[in-house]
Design a protein around this motif. Sequence first.
Motif, PDB file in Angstrom:
ATOM      1  N   GLU A 160       0.835  -1.198   0.000  1.00  0.00           N
ATOM      2  CA  GLU A 160       0.000   0.000   0.000  1.00  0.00           C
ATOM      3  C   GLU A 160       0.871   1.251   0.000  1.00  0.00           C
ATOM      4  O   GLU A 160       1.806   1.374   0.780  1.00  0.00           O
ATOM      5  CB  GLU A 160      -0.924   0.000   1.220  1.00  0.00           C
ATOM      6  N   VAL A 161       0.547   2.174  -0.868  1.00  0.00           N
ATOM      7  CA  VAL A 161       1.271   3.444  -0.948  1.00  0.00           C
ATOM      8  C   VAL A 161       0.842   4.321   0.221  1.00  0.00           C
ATOM      9  O   VAL A 161      -0.346   4.524   0.455  1.00  0.00           O
ATOM     10  CB  VAL A 161       0.976   4.158  -2.286  1.00  0.00           C
ATOM     11  N   ASP A 169       6.767  12.307  -4.946  1.00  0.00           N
ATOM     12  CA  ASP A 169       7.686  12.519  -6.053  1.00  0.00           C
ATOM     13  C   ASP A 169       8.508  13.775  -5.793  1.00  0.00           C
ATOM     14  O   ASP A 169       8.231  14.857  -6.309  1.00  0.00           O
ATOM     15  CB  ASP A 169       6.904  12.642  -7.360  1.00  0.00           C
ATOM     16  N   LEU A 170       9.537  13.603  -4.960  1.00  0.00           N
ATOM     17  CA  LEU A 170      10.397  14.708  -4.549  1.00  0.00           C
ATOM     18  C   LEU A 170      11.850  14.347  -4.853  1.00  0.00           C
ATOM     19  O   LEU A 170      12.194  13.166  -4.961  1.00  0.00           O
ATOM     20  CB  LEU A 170      10.247  14.974  -3.044  1.00  0.00           C
ATOM     21  N   GLY A 207      -0.518   3.014  -8.067  1.00  0.00           N
ATOM     22  CA  GLY A 207      -0.661   4.306  -7.418  1.00  0.00           C
ATOM     23  C   GLY A 207       0.624   4.892  -6.871  1.00  0.00           C
ATOM     24  O   GLY A 207       0.622   6.017  -6.356  1.00  0.00           O
ATOM     25  N   ALA A 208       1.721   4.171  -6.972  1.00  0.00           N
ATOM     26  CA  ALA A 208       2.990   4.680  -6.447  1.00  0.00           C
ATOM     27  C   ALA A 208       3.517   5.820  -7.318  1.00  0.00           C
ATOM     28  O   ALA A 208       3.403   5.792  -8.542  1.00  0.00           O
ATOM     29  CB  ALA A 208       4.016   3.563  -6.359  1.00  0.00           C
ATOM     30  N   LYS A 209       4.094   6.830  -6.671  1.00  0.00           N
ATOM     31  CA  LYS A 209       4.638   7.986  -7.378  1.00  0.00           C
ATOM     32  C   LYS A 209       6.154   7.929  -7.520  1.00  0.00           C
ATOM     33  O   LYS A 209       6.744   8.744  -8.225  1.00  0.00           O
ATOM     34  CB  LYS A 209       4.248   9.269  -6.641  1.00  0.00           C
TER      35      LYS A 209
END
Length: 358
Positions: A160-161, A169-170, A207-209
Amino acid sequence: MSIQKDINVALIGYGFVGKTFHAPLINSVAGLNLFAVSSGHEEKVKNDLPDAIVFDSPEKAIQDSEVDLVVIASPNATHAPLAKLALNAGKHVVVDKPFTLDLDEARELAALASEKKLLLSVFQNRRWDTDYLGITEVINSGAIGQVKHFESHMDRFRPEVRDRWREHDLPGSGLWFDIGPHIIDQALQLFGLPETISGDITTLRCGAKINDWAHVTLTYPEHKVILHATMLAAGGVARFTVHGDKGSVVKQYADQQESQLIAGILPGSEAWGEDSDDLTVFDSHSKATTIKTPKGDQRQFYMRVRDAIQGVNVNPVPPAQAIAVMAVLESAVRSSQLGTVQKLELTKAEKESFYLLS
């Protein structure tokens, strides 16, 4: 004989890493005094560390005249600017991994620390993990002969994200910059600098960034090193698998010091660093023998930092070694993006410094 005064430490950041790793390890080392913490959650800090001064900004903690050593455990993008601020303030510095976001920042910090004649180190606590210590002992004993294939997995099962900065996303986020520095550092300590790097880094969870799967190959003249990390391994994969020309060794399960720290087991207590998962060594006839895994002790990092500041030992992780890790991190990313094998972008002097200090 003169008595050394305690080294006052300012911990920058009291999230998972600061609270779980740095604070208890620092507190367990004689000669280090966790003097101050920079955090926006004063009550949380005071519940754990009632005697520590809590500053509401990193800058205030760094500039305090009583502080000797600054430990940076804040988000990755802040590592370089805060380390620079601390060095310019005349403080010794420990930076959590990753050292910086790129090689240019790493080189700038190394040069500044050298100019200021201050200690600059990176928190490579995994050098004192049970699994790594055990594998190193077997390799150095010659029991499996010359290593031909070395495989290191640092896998998790977190399908789970989660809503935390590490998964946004940094700059500097993602699994490779989180786990990569540890497994790279261990490989470089064992085998030195590779000739080439091939990387495949991607995102697999829905769903992962950020990247959550990495498979990187380091090529040496006579052997290969496989470094693997994923957020989607529920089990069944060994922490280390090493094949030599006389046999093999497998360490199934990972070091438990992180789990012990989360459970509140104090560093240095009787159970600290114990590992009941034995190493399995296979000889040339595939006969298996078990060997007891040595105890681990991540306190060793801070003990050696203390001793280096006091002038009785060397920096446990000097900038030259941190720069080499950054070079491998960047090369793997570049390889994955371009689909080509890469070489380390290190100068001749940087390579020489790595070996001189290793």
